[in-house]
Design a protein around this motif. Sequence first.
Motif, PDB file in Angstrom:
ATOM      1  N   ILE A   3       0.842  -1.206   0.000  1.00  0.00           N
ATOM      2  CA  ILE A   3       0.000   0.000   0.000  1.00  0.00           C
ATOM      3  C   ILE A   3       0.873   1.251   0.000  1.00  0.00           C
ATOM      4  CG2 ILE A   3      -1.700   1.311   1.348  1.00  0.00           C
ATOM      5  CD1 ILE A   3      -2.831  -1.338   2.298  1.00  0.00           C
ATOM      6  N   ILE A   4       1.936   1.249   0.763  1.00  0.00           N
ATOM      7  CA  ILE A   4       2.846   2.405   0.821  1.00  0.00           C
ATOM      8  C   ILE A   4       3.515   2.608  -0.527  1.00  0.00           C
ATOM      9  CG2 ILE A   4       4.945   3.313   1.910  1.00  0.00           C
ATOM     10  CD1 ILE A   4       4.037   1.866   4.470  1.00  0.00           C
ATOM     11  N   GLU A   5       3.932   1.544  -1.174  1.00  0.00           N
ATOM     12  CA  GLU A   5       4.567   1.659  -2.494  1.00  0.00           C
ATOM     13  C   GLU A   5       3.573   2.203  -3.515  1.00  0.00           C
ATOM     14  OE1 GLU A   5       6.344  -2.016  -3.658  1.00  0.00           O
ATOM     15  OE2 GLU A   5       7.575  -2.114  -1.862  1.00  0.00           O
ATOM     16  N   TRP A   6       2.317   1.704  -3.454  1.00  0.00           N
ATOM     17  CA  TRP A   6       1.306   2.176  -4.401  1.00  0.00           C
ATOM     18  C   TRP A   6       1.036   3.665  -4.202  1.00  0.00           C
ATOM     19  CZ3 TRP A   6      -3.513   4.400  -4.276  1.00  0.00           C
ATOM     20  CH2 TRP A   6      -4.247   4.370  -5.475  1.00  0.00           C
ATOM     21  N   CYS A   7       0.962   4.126  -2.940  1.00  0.00           N
ATOM     22  CA  CYS A   7       0.740   5.545  -2.660  1.00  0.00           C
ATOM     23  C   CYS A   7       1.908   6.391  -3.166  1.00  0.00           C
ATOM     24  CB  CYS A   7       0.551   5.765  -1.166  1.00  0.00           C
ATOM     25  SG  CYS A   7      -1.024   5.147  -0.546  1.00  0.00           S
ATOM     26  N   ASN A   8       3.133   5.897  -3.036  1.00  0.00           N
ATOM     27  CA  ASN A   8       4.295   6.639  -3.542  1.00  0.00           C
ATOM     28  C   ASN A   8       4.274   6.734  -5.058  1.00  0.00           C
ATOM     29  OD1 ASN A   8       5.363   7.202  -1.046  1.00  0.00           O
ATOM     30  ND2 ASN A   8       6.622   5.349  -0.961  1.00  0.00           N
ATOM     31  N   ASN A  11       1.067   9.373  -6.488  1.00  0.00           N
ATOM     32  CA  ASN A  11       1.040  10.578  -5.654  1.00  0.00           C
ATOM     33  C   ASN A  11      -0.051  11.555  -6.086  1.00  0.00           C
ATOM     34  OD1 ASN A  11       1.722  12.435  -3.759  1.00  0.00           O
ATOM     35  ND2 ASN A  11       3.551  13.158  -4.799  1.00  0.00           N
ATOM     36  N   GLY A  12      -0.250  11.717  -7.360  1.00  0.00           N
ATOM     37  CA  GLY A  12      -1.253  12.650  -7.879  1.00  0.00           C
ATOM     38  C   GLY A  12      -2.667  12.225  -7.532  1.00  0.00           C
ATOM     39  N   PHE A  13      -2.942  10.932  -7.556  1.00  0.00           N
ATOM     40  CA  PHE A  13      -4.279  10.426  -7.217  1.00  0.00           C
ATOM     41  C   PHE A  13      -4.619  10.707  -5.752  1.00  0.00           C
ATOM     42  CE2 PHE A  13      -7.031   6.949  -5.733  1.00  0.00           C
ATOM     43  CZ  PHE A  13      -8.126   7.166  -6.554  1.00  0.00           C
ATOM     44  N   ILE A  14      -3.687  10.430  -4.853  1.00  0.00           N
ATOM     45  CA  ILE A  14      -3.903  10.675  -3.428  1.00  0.00           C
ATOM     46  C   ILE A  14      -4.068  12.170  -3.167  1.00  0.00           C
ATOM     47  CG2 ILE A  14      -2.879  10.456  -1.124  1.00  0.00           C
ATOM     48  CD1 ILE A  14      -3.862   7.839  -2.288  1.00  0.00           C
ATOM     49  N   THR A  15      -3.306  13.009  -3.837  1.00  0.00           N
ATOM     50  CA  THR A  15      -3.420  14.461  -3.687  1.00  0.00           C
ATOM     51  C   THR A  15      -4.799  14.939  -4.142  1.00  0.00           C
ATOM     52  OG1 THR A  15      -1.050  14.698  -4.067  1.00  0.00           O
ATOM     53  CG2 THR A  15      -2.391  16.679  -4.317  1.00  0.00           C
TER      54      THR A  15
END
Length: 174
Positions: A3-8, A11-15
């Motif tokens: 999950i951490i790798e996917w968030c890294n 980045n634009g999607f989470i923002t």
Amino acid sequence: MSIIEWCNINNGFITGILSLLTLIVSIIAIIVSIRTAKLPYKKKLKLSSSLDIAFSKNPATGESLSQIMGISVNVSNVGSRNVNISYLGISVKDKSLYNGKEKLTKIKDEVTGTGIIAPTEVKTEFFKKNDLIYVLSKLGKKAKIYLYARDTEGKEYYQKAGYAYKMVDQLSRN
């Protein structure tokens, strides 16, 4: 760990999601602040009625007597500001009066229970029993009776009180 790798990587999607949540919270805060700002200017009236009964005692026999005197229409200010009432009383909706169209018609025009009502204050207008029986008995069987108030800003408040024939029957019994 995945999950951490996917968030890294995304980045634009989470923002974007965080920005959307921030926008929603901001809109809710604006709506709440507007409603809070309007509270001191809230105008609301509540209508009610009561049956006025006179009690007396016969001095010779000691018997208690009661008699219906009339009906009182009450308006109380449950809002947060003063309201100026221009009419308080009883109105009728009757199709027979206006060629099949229902329209509110005041029973009595000369009304004394008007004026400025402060918050939590109550004003009352009294209608005599015999006057009500006389006026309401001339109406059709489906005529509806309303407690009615109008303020000087043009807002109308009404509450259904029943049918004319039932009210005449109730008032005539006593």
